[in-house]
Design an enzyme around this catalytic site. Structure first.
Site: not given
Ligand code: SAM
Length: 451
Positions: A105, A107-110, A134, A173, A226
């Site tokens: 998971c 995006a955005p790439g942290g 994303r 994440d 988070c």
């Molecule tokens: N790891 C990222 C960072 O550090 O920049 C932040 C990730 S954010 C907390 C969670 C991500 O999971 C989002 O980009 C979202 O689009 C994606 N997501 C949403 N539903 C999902 C699913 N069913 N399976 C996998 N990823 C999903």
């Protein structure tokens, strides 16, 4: 201070007891600004008011939030603006060997840029994001960061699950109710409800179930969110351990030394850690590490054979052993790309690849290479390419897509422009001018008045 949903407030009061008032005060406080450096691009913080972050080698708190959009180093991928508690991930990783890593998971790439900076040249990072828009932002951030051994994909977790036992490390994440972001993004409170927390917990369990078959025996799973919600944090881990007896907790040491709260999970101390803003200088975060029982098999080394480069490309690349060992050259839609050799397992598994390796540019016999922006930002670019160092004002004008009047080391041809030693992109020198070849979609789109 955001108006907190009543049910959230009630739960947090029960969760934190006497600490709740301090938590509430912290939620009304300032959001700390923090950055993580790209060690291949800069070695010290470019901001004067920086203090080091104890749990990450290359990260800093900034006393005042600068205008990142006006800073050429930000556009060059010299640092990533990342919320500080997320950087605790650094303490949970051992990236000293060649590994295949999946950031599911991403995006955005942290987290992906954090991992890319620390992994070996022989490792492969697959950064996945299911939502296509994303995934494009993720691809841009990965390009900016400049590491060639990264692939951006856009696939459902279940597609990865079919690639049985393929990854040494998986990061999940997870999408969550976002309680930990209430201070930073107050509007997030309006999406919160007890039902939303429940829905998130169900989705988190589905994601983990779907992806886990692709974790190798002996491999590591890192789960983070988070949110402060135990239902989406420790209870998800408890559920997972009850479902799958091939997994065990693999506690991360000493994170409490930095202010996070160690949590017992099924009787295992330090089974997870939670960050609360009244105790930890950062936003809400939860992290837990697990291991799949068994021995990790060593990753087989790619061979050095079979890679040769046309003369026109050799001049643009740092042709180290790393490149011969780990990359191959391939033309995709008329563009030459340096691709990680280890991609076939993704292609065979029908994982949608959004971007892989480094885009080098278009090559033809008459004009040679028309270099791509990705090459300018790549850490694999050669050192003999003609360059011009720009002042801050010139660099900003370059990023606004203006041509520059400036002397170049060559009269005619491709010239890299740099700011403080970090590459920004391509220009073409001609008659005392540097014509701007920054791609339109990379330009700064806002006014930079006196910044
Ligand atoms: N790891 C990222 C960072 O550090 O920049 C932040 C990730 S954010 C907390 C969670 C991500 O999971 C989002 O980009 C979202 O689009 C994606 N997501 C949403 N539903 C999902 C699913 N069913 N399976 C996998 N990823 C999903």
């Amino acid at each position: 201070m955001p108006e907190l949903p009543a049910a959230f407030k009630k739960r947090m009061q029960a969760q934190l007891g006497a600490d709740y008032d301090d938590f509430y005060v912290a939620l009304s406080g300032d959001v700390p600004s923090s950055i993580r450096l790209n060690p291949k691009k800069i070695q010290t913080s470019p901001f004067e008011d920086s203090t080091t972050i104890a749990y990450h080698l290359n990260a800093y708190f900034l006393a005042t939030r600068p205008s990142y959009v006006a800073d050429p180093l930000f556009h060059a991928g010299a640092y990533y603006v990342q919320e500080a508690s997320s950087m605790l991930l650094y303490q949970a990783l051992d990236l000293s060997k060649d590994l295949r890593i999946l950031d599911l998971c991403a995006a955005p790439g942290g987290k992906s840029t954090l991992v890319a900076s620390e992994m070996t040249e022989g490792s492969l990072l697959v950064s996945n994001e299911v939502i296509p828009k994303r995934a494009s932002v993720l691809a841009e951030n990965i390009t900016r960061w400049g590491y060639g051994n990264c692939v951006v994909t856009s696939a459902q977790p279940s597609i990865f699950g079919k690639l049985e036992e393929s990854f040494d490390i998986i990061l999940v994440d997870a999408p969550c109710s976002g309680e930990g972001m209430f201070r930073k993004e107050p509007h997030a409170t309006s999406h919160w409800s007890e039902d939303a927390v429940e829905t998130c917990a169900i989705r988190q369990k589905e994601i983990l179930t779907d992806v886990l078959p692709c974790l190798k025996a002996g491999g590591t799973l890192i789960y983070s969110t988070c949110t402060f919600s135990p239902q989406e944090n420790q209870q998800v881990i408890e559920w997972l351990l009850e479902q799958d007896d091939s997994l065990e907790l693999y506690p991360i040491k000493n994170l409490e030394a930095f202010g996070s709260k160690a949590l017992d999970i099924l009787g295992v101390s330090k089974g997870g850690y939670a960050c609360y803003p009244h105790k930890f200088q950062g936003e809400g975060f939860f992290i837990s590490r697990l291991r799949k029982k068994g021995e990790l098999s060593a990753r087989s080394k790619a061979d050095k054979e079979g890679v040769s480069f046309p003369k026109e490309l050799e001049a643009y690349l740092n042709l180290s052993d790393d490149v011969f060992q780990n990359y191959k050259l391939q033309e995709i839609k008329g563009n030459q790309r340096l691709l990680p050799k280890d991609l076939s397992f993704l292609q065979e598994g029908k994982v949608k690849i959004v971007q892989a390796g480094v885009e080098l540019g278009k090559l033809d016999n008459k004009h040679g290479l028309r270099p791509a922006h990705g090459l300018a930002l790549s850490n694999l670019i050669g050192e003999d390419v003609p360059v011009v160092e720009l002042t801050k004002e010139e660099a900003q004008r370059y990023l606004l897509k203006e041509d520059l009047v400036k002397a170049a080391p060559i009269e005619k041809g491709w010239v890299l422009v740099r700011y403080q030693g970090v590459n920004l992109g391509w220009t073409k020198a001609s008659q005392g001018r540097l014509n701007n070849y920054l791609p339109m979609n990379w330009r700064i789109r806002t006014q930079l008045d006196n910044q």
